[in-house]
Design a protein around this motif. Sequence first.
Motif, mmCIF file in Angstrom:
data_model
loop_
_atom_site.group_PDB
_atom_site.id
_atom_site.type_symbol
_atom_site.label_atom_id
_atom_site.label_comp_id
_atom_site.label_asym_id
_atom_site.label_seq_id
_atom_site.Cartn_x
_atom_site.Cartn_y
_atom_site.Cartn_z
ATOM 1 N N LEU A 1 -8.885 80.940 20.101
ATOM 2 C CA LEU A 1 -8.295 79.832 20.859
ATOM 3 C C LEU A 1 -8.385 80.012 22.375
ATOM 4 N N ARG A 2 -9.049 81.066 22.831
ATOM 5 C CA ARG A 2 -9.223 81.240 24.275
ATOM 6 C C ARG A 2 -10.068 80.098 24.837
ATOM 7 N N LEU A 3 -9.948 79.870 26.125
ATOM 8 C CA LEU A 3 -10.774 78.847 26.773
ATOM 9 C C LEU A 3 -12.261 79.119 26.545
ATOM 10 N N TYR A 4 -12.648 80.386 26.597
ATOM 11 C CA TYR A 4 -14.050 80.743 26.371
ATOM 12 C C TYR A 4 -14.554 80.268 25.012
ATOM 13 N N ALA A 5 -13.676 80.266 24.011
ATOM 14 C CA ALA A 5 -14.087 79.907 22.653
ATOM 15 C C ALA A 5 -14.605 78.471 22.561
ATOM 16 N N ASN A 6 -14.262 77.657 23.525
ATOM 17 C CA ASN A 6 -14.699 76.261 23.537
ATOM 18 C C ASN A 6 -16.069 76.060 24.175
ATOM 19 N N ILE A 7 -16.580 77.082 24.853
ATOM 20 C CA ILE A 7 -17.805 76.881 25.630
ATOM 21 C C ILE A 7 -18.855 77.978 25.454
ATOM 22 N N ASN A 8 -18.479 79.114 24.876
ATOM 23 C CA ASN A 8 -19.428 80.191 24.597
ATOM 24 C C ASN A 8 -19.614 80.303 23.094
ATOM 25 N N GLU A 9 -20.795 80.705 22.692
ATOM 26 C CA GLU A 9 -21.017 81.004 21.280
ATOM 27 C C GLU A 9 -20.627 82.462 21.064
ATOM 28 N N ASP A 10 -19.753 82.705 20.094
ATOM 29 C CA ASP A 10 -19.291 84.066 19.857
ATOM 30 C C ASP A 10 -19.173 84.344 18.372
ATOM 31 N N GLU A 11 -18.886 85.590 18.052
ATOM 32 C CA GLU A 11 -18.600 85.955 16.667
ATOM 33 C C GLU A 11 -17.581 87.076 16.665
ATOM 34 N N ILE A 12 -16.828 87.126 15.587
ATOM 35 C CA ILE A 12 -15.807 88.154 15.402
ATOM 36 C C ILE A 12 -16.088 88.849 14.077
ATOM 37 N N ILE A 13 -16.149 90.162 14.125
ATOM 38 C CA ILE A 13 -16.391 90.975 12.939
ATOM 39 C C ILE A 13 -15.187 91.901 12.765
#
Length: 172
Positions: A85-97
């Motif tokens: 839910l961080r601001l970055y999560a709306n604009i960067n492609e990421d993944e969590i392992i």
Amino acid sequence: MVNKTLEKMERSELIQLIKIYSKNWLAMDGVWFQSVERKFGMAEAMEHDCNIWEAFTKIEAQKIKEFLKLSSRPGIDGLKRALQLRLYANINEDEIIVDGNTLIYRTLDCRVQNARKRKGMEFHPCKAVGIIEYTGFAKTIDDRFECEALSCYPEITDETCNCSWKFILKDN
């Protein structure tokens, strides 16, 4: 206070607006940083960047923690939910392992580095500020977390992502 215009918007419009707000936030972050960088150099800009992120990341984490109604020590699941839910999560492609008491957070496509590359600028040396940012965020979510950079400019060890961070939940 509630913005009456927002109350009338459809879900899809609100999601689009969240993306716009997130991009605007990141643009403001980049505008002030590049202003200081041009006038005083990278070292001065990085000093202020570190100071700002030390404060902001805790504010962002606390607000997300309250929104999610997380306990004081929500562990790996709480950190995963908060990172999403961080601001970055709306604009960067990421993944969590997630693997046991360890969470790896990887930014696969970073707007900041993409913008600097497009402008012919040196990449942002984000490792120093990232350590402050990600450690502060995780410890605000749950004080048992330790954080380390696995790969982050200027020390890229994984070419498959822009940066990679390891969070370990210590049992203490």
